[in-house]
Design a protein around this motif. Structure first.
Motif, PDB file in Angstrom:
ATOM      1  N   HIS A 234     -69.738 -90.924-211.042  1.00  0.00           N
ATOM      2  CA  HIS A 234     -68.494 -90.542-210.244  1.00  0.00           C
ATOM      3  C   HIS A 234     -68.837 -89.512-209.096  1.00  0.00           C
ATOM      4  O   HIS A 234     -69.811 -88.608-209.611  1.00  0.00           O
ATOM      5  CB  HIS A 234     -67.686 -90.011-210.883  1.00  0.00           C
ATOM      6  CG  HIS A 234     -66.364 -89.443-210.282  1.00  0.00           C
ATOM      7  ND1 HIS A 234     -65.944 -89.909-209.209  1.00  0.00           N
ATOM      8  CD2 HIS A 234     -65.910 -87.874-209.978  1.00  0.00           C
ATOM      9  CE1 HIS A 234     -64.755 -89.307-208.603  1.00  0.00           C
ATOM     10  NE2 HIS A 234     -65.064 -88.119-209.158  1.00  0.00           N
ATOM     11  N   LEU A 235     -68.670 -89.861-207.835  1.00  0.00           N
ATOM     12  CA  LEU A 235     -69.233 -89.204-206.574  1.00  0.00           C
ATOM     13  C   LEU A 235     -68.262 -88.488-206.155  1.00  0.00           C
ATOM     14  O   LEU A 235     -67.109 -89.317-205.658  1.00  0.00           O
ATOM     15  CB  LEU A 235     -69.986 -90.154-205.742  1.00  0.00           C
ATOM     16  CG  LEU A 235     -70.472 -89.337-204.362  1.00  0.00           C
ATOM     17  CD1 LEU A 235     -71.451 -88.077-204.629  1.00  0.00           C
ATOM     18  CD2 LEU A 235     -70.895 -90.237-203.583  1.00  0.00           C
ATOM     19  N   ASP A 236     -68.015 -87.088-206.317  1.00  0.00           N
ATOM     20  CA  ASP A 236     -67.023 -86.198-205.604  1.00  0.00           C
ATOM     21  C   ASP A 236     -67.498 -85.562-204.178  1.00  0.00           C
ATOM     22  O   ASP A 236     -68.627 -84.866-204.295  1.00  0.00           O
ATOM     23  CB  ASP A 236     -66.835 -85.077-206.607  1.00  0.00           C
ATOM     24  CG  ASP A 236     -65.783 -84.113-206.268  1.00  0.00           C
ATOM     25  OD1 ASP A 236     -64.868 -84.495-205.402  1.00  0.00           O
ATOM     26  OD2 ASP A 236     -65.843 -82.783-206.392  1.00  0.00           O
ATOM     27  N   LEU A 237     -66.995 -85.929-203.199  1.00  0.00           N
ATOM     28  CA  LEU A 237     -67.468 -85.623-201.644  1.00  0.00           C
ATOM     29  C   LEU A 237     -66.195 -84.593-201.449  1.00  0.00           C
ATOM     30  O   LEU A 237     -65.236 -84.941-201.009  1.00  0.00           O
ATOM     31  CB  LEU A 237     -67.467 -86.628-200.945  1.00  0.00           C
ATOM     32  CG  LEU A 237     -68.389 -87.627-201.202  1.00  0.00           C
ATOM     33  CD1 LEU A 237     -68.414 -88.946-200.323  1.00  0.00           C
ATOM     34  CD2 LEU A 237     -69.836 -87.314-201.365  1.00  0.00           C
ATOM     35  N   VAL A 238     -66.656 -83.214-201.195  1.00  0.00           N
ATOM     36  CA  VAL A 238     -65.638 -82.191-200.887  1.00  0.00           C
ATOM     37  C   VAL A 238     -66.244 -81.556-199.225  1.00  0.00           C
ATOM     38  O   VAL A 238     -65.233 -81.110-198.689  1.00  0.00           O
ATOM     39  CB  VAL A 238     -65.985 -80.943-201.998  1.00  0.00           C
ATOM     40  CG1 VAL A 238     -64.703 -79.979-201.407  1.00  0.00           C
ATOM     41  CG2 VAL A 238     -65.666 -81.612-203.266  1.00  0.00           C
ATOM     42  N   GLY A 239     -67.439 -81.634-199.079  1.00  0.00           N
ATOM     43  CA  GLY A 239     -67.869 -80.663-197.779  1.00  0.00           C
ATOM     44  C   GLY A 239     -67.348 -81.151-196.431  1.00  0.00           C
ATOM     45  O   GLY A 239     -67.032 -80.421-195.745  1.00  0.00           O
ATOM     46  N   SER A 240     -67.422 -82.257-196.363  1.00  0.00           N
ATOM     47  CA  SER A 240     -67.106 -82.670-194.752  1.00  0.00           C
ATOM     48  C   SER A 240     -65.529 -82.791-194.600  1.00  0.00           C
ATOM     49  O   SER A 240     -64.832 -83.347-195.366  1.00  0.00           O
ATOM     50  CB  SER A 240     -67.690 -84.169-194.617  1.00  0.00           C
ATOM     51  OG  SER A 240     -67.009 -85.216-195.112  1.00  0.00           O
ATOM     52  N   PHE A 241     -65.326 -82.268-193.384  1.00  0.00           N
ATOM     53  CA  PHE A 241     -63.775 -82.259-193.041  1.00  0.00           C
ATOM     54  C   PHE A 241     -63.782 -82.749-191.255  1.00  0.00           C
ATOM     55  O   PHE A 241     -62.721 -82.513-191.049  1.00  0.00           O
ATOM     56  CB  PHE A 241     -63.194 -80.970-193.018  1.00  0.00           C
ATOM     57  CG  PHE A 241     -63.980 -79.878-192.499  1.00  0.00           C
ATOM     58  CD1 PHE A 241     -63.792 -79.362-191.185  1.00  0.00           C
ATOM     59  CD2 PHE A 241     -64.958 -79.229-193.102  1.00  0.00           C
ATOM     60  CE1 PHE A 241     -64.573 -78.355-190.783  1.00  0.00           C
ATOM     61  CE2 PHE A 241     -65.610 -78.028-192.720  1.00  0.00           C
ATOM     62  CZ  PHE A 241     -65.614 -77.721-191.406  1.00  0.00           C
ATOM     63  N   SER A 242     -64.952 -83.408-190.958  1.00  0.00           N
ATOM     64  CA  SER A 242     -64.923 -83.642-189.578  1.00  0.00           C
ATOM     65  C   SER A 242     -65.756 -84.989-189.205  1.00  0.00           C
ATOM     66  O   SER A 242     -66.580 -85.300-190.182  1.00  0.00           O
ATOM     67  CB  SER A 242     -65.008 -82.816-188.466  1.00  0.00           C
ATOM     68  OG  SER A 242     -66.733 -82.560-188.646  1.00  0.00           O
ATOM     69  N   PRO A 243     -65.342 -85.908-188.263  1.00  0.00           N
ATOM     70  CA  PRO A 243     -66.090 -87.031-188.206  1.00  0.00           C
ATOM     71  C   PRO A 243     -67.544 -86.804-188.066  1.00  0.00           C
ATOM     72  O   PRO A 243     -68.323 -87.619-188.300  1.00  0.00           O
ATOM     73  CB  PRO A 243     -65.456 -87.639-186.857  1.00  0.00           C
ATOM     74  CG  PRO A 243     -64.199 -87.300-186.932  1.00  0.00           C
ATOM     75  CD  PRO A 243     -64.179 -85.625-187.406  1.00  0.00           C
ATOM     76  N   ALA A 244     -68.132 -85.694-187.533  1.00  0.00           N
ATOM     77  CA  ALA A 244     -69.628 -85.202-187.214  1.00  0.00           C
ATOM     78  C   ALA A 244     -70.074 -84.833-188.773  1.00  0.00           C
ATOM     79  O   ALA A 244     -71.417 -84.944-188.698  1.00  0.00           O
ATOM     80  CB  ALA A 244     -69.798 -84.150-186.428  1.00  0.00           C
ATOM     81  N   MET A 245     -69.474 -84.870-189.912  1.00  0.00           N
ATOM     82  CA  MET A 245     -70.267 -84.309-190.957  1.00  0.00           C
ATOM     83  C   MET A 245     -70.118 -85.400-191.810  1.00  0.00           C
ATOM     84  O   MET A 245     -69.431 -86.487-191.818  1.00  0.00           O
ATOM     85  CB  MET A 245     -69.306 -83.230-191.571  1.00  0.00           C
ATOM     86  CG  MET A 245     -69.125 -81.934-190.646  1.00  0.00           C
ATOM     87  SD  MET A 245     -67.948 -80.574-191.465  1.00  0.00           S
ATOM     88  CE  MET A 245     -68.889 -79.906-192.868  1.00  0.00           C
ATOM     89  N   ARG A 246     -71.333 -85.563-192.815  1.00  0.00           N
ATOM     90  CA  ARG A 246     -71.471 -86.940-193.746  1.00  0.00           C
ATOM     91  C   ARG A 246     -72.444 -86.259-194.899  1.00  0.00           C
ATOM     92  O   ARG A 246     -73.359 -85.688-194.663  1.00  0.00           O
ATOM     93  CB  ARG A 246     -72.064 -87.704-192.725  1.00  0.00           C
ATOM     94  CG  ARG A 246     -72.349 -89.035-193.628  1.00  0.00           C
ATOM     95  CD  ARG A 246     -72.923 -90.138-192.424  1.00  0.00           C
ATOM     96  NE  ARG A 246     -73.171 -91.308-193.025  1.00  0.00           N
ATOM     97  CZ  ARG A 246     -74.017 -92.063-192.622  1.00  0.00           C
ATOM     98  NH1 ARG A 246     -74.859 -91.789-191.593  1.00  0.00           N
ATOM     99  NH2 ARG A 246     -74.247 -93.229-193.475  1.00  0.00           N
ATOM    100  N   GLU A 247     -71.923 -86.451-196.234  1.00  0.00           N
ATOM    101  CA  GLU A 247     -72.640 -86.180-197.195  1.00  0.00           C
ATOM    102  C   GLU A 247     -73.407 -87.044-198.100  1.00  0.00           C
ATOM    103  O   GLU A 247     -74.449 -86.839-198.803  1.00  0.00           O
ATOM    104  CB  GLU A 247     -71.623 -85.401-198.280  1.00  0.00           C
ATOM    105  CG  GLU A 247     -71.221 -83.945-197.709  1.00  0.00           C
ATOM    106  CD  GLU A 247     -70.719 -82.989-198.746  1.00  0.00           C
ATOM    107  OE1 GLU A 247     -71.174 -82.073-199.162  1.00  0.00           O
ATOM    108  OE2 GLU A 247     -69.423 -83.659-199.233  1.00  0.00           O
ATOM    109  N   CYS A 248     -72.900 -88.320-197.857  1.00  0.00           N
ATOM    110  CA  CYS A 248     -73.317 -89.640-198.373  1.00  0.00           C
ATOM    111  C   CYS A 248     -73.514 -90.760-197.400  1.00  0.00           C
ATOM    112  O   CYS A 248     -73.160 -90.752-196.383  1.00  0.00           O
ATOM    113  CB  CYS A 248     -72.697 -90.085-199.644  1.00  0.00           C
ATOM    114  SG  CYS A 248     -71.265 -90.902-199.228  1.00  0.00           S
TER     115      CYS A 248
END
Length: 337
Positions: A234-248
């Motif tokens: 299970h992958l939980d993605l919390v950090g990005s909150f704008s289109p410019a951000m990307r964690e995976c």
């Protein structure tokens, strides 16, 4: 549930008080119980942002919400300041306060530490999603990022998956992951637990053993590579909150069954916006929202081997529900019936 005004007037709930009032064991069930029924009744206008000093990119953000339900008679406003250049002064770049009013009388009820409220509610949202999406026998949690939110996510995920036996922390700056692992190990020893806390120098060395992978970074490039995720993760993605951000990367979304906290994530989260633009997935590939899961409208994990993904961007609804629980619990404790 108390939904009245404190006889003592407006109160101040600081960070330490909030941690006592809103442990994951209370906040996660609160969200589970109220999100399906109360979300449609909470008004959440678009976040307002005002430049304070364009030269330094400092800004003021206002996030209001309100409800007139008898069980949720509150108005809440989160006030956030963003001063990116504070880092050179050794000061936090983000500061927040939350103000709670009565929607029946307009009276000011509470001033709440907004930074702590955000940490607690964000981690509880991820934990609630994991309750439906992570394997019940999850044993290894990989924490990607060692910032302020990381220990909250670790505690919250453990509250819904007590089967976790080992936590591995990775951060771009390895000293930060090592320090957090040490602090969490000391906390575990004080509480008499036996969970193992480690840190990793290389994320790729440990990503493949994570039953639950939680990410809280400000990355603008993919950190988690989908090909590395094990079946059943299970992958939980919390950090990005704008289109410019990307964690995976796109592969993680293609391999996984994707859920979001609220519909706004589809147009705000960089992982999803980019993947849709590139044609890797479509909006229809998003299986549902947290409200769908909590309300039983959608089924979460369907098989032990399924890879699941949860992306959150945050919303004023959970701010208001968390503030409600904190205030009601405080009043109940000070003025028991």
């Amino acid at each position: 549930m108390i939904t009245g005004e404190s006889p003592g007037g407006s109160v101040f709930l600081d960070a330490s008080t909030l941690r006592t009032l809103l442990p994951p064991s209370s906040l996660v069930p609160h969200f589970l119980s109220l999100l399906p029924s109360h979300s449609p009744a909470v008004r959440c206008p678009a976040r307002q942002s005002f430049p304070v000093d364009p030269a330094s990119s400092s800004s003021l953000l206002l996030m209001p919400s309100w409800s007139c339900l008898p069980s949720l008679p509150y108005i809440g406003v989160k006030i956030v300041t963003s001063f990116p250049h504070n880092s050179v002064l050794g000061l936090p770049g983000i500061s927040a306060s939350y103000v709670l009013f009565s929607s029946s009388t307009g009276a000011a009820l509470a001033a709440i530490d907004g930074t702590e409220l955000t940490l607690l509610r964000t981690s509880a949202v991820s934990a609630l999603a994991a309750r439906f999406l992570a394997r019940e026998d999850a044993r290894v949690l990989v924490m990607v990022g060692a910032g302020a939110l990381a220990p909250y996510l670790i505690r919250a995920h453990r509250s819904v998956r007590p089967s976790i036996e080992r936590v591995i922390i990775w951060n771009r700056t390895s000293s930060k992951s090592r320090d957090l692992a040490r602090r969490m190990r000391e906390e575990e020893e004080k509480e008499g637990g036996n969970v193992i806390f480690d840190y990793a120098e290389e994320l790729e060395d440990v990503l493949g053993i994570g039953d639950l992978v939680s990410c809280a970074t400000s990355s603008e490039v993919p950190i988690v590579k989908g090909v590395r995720l094990k079946p059943g993760a299970h992958l939980d993605l919390v950090g990005s909150f704008s289109p410019a951000m990307r964690e995976c990367d796109d592969e993680a979304l293609v391999r996984g069954t994707v859920f979001v906290d609220f519909e706004a994530a589809v147009v705000e989260a960089g992982e999803l916006v980019g993947a849709v633009d590139r044609g890797a997935i479509s909006r229809q590939d998003v299986a549902g929202t947290l409200v769908d899961l909590a309300g039983g409208v959608k089924v979460g994990r369907r098989t032990p081997e399924e890879i699941t993904v949860f992306k959150s961007v945050g919303t004023a609804v959970v701010d208001l529900l968390a503030a409600q629980l904190a205030y009601d619990s405080y009043v109940r404790g000070k003025h028991p019936s």
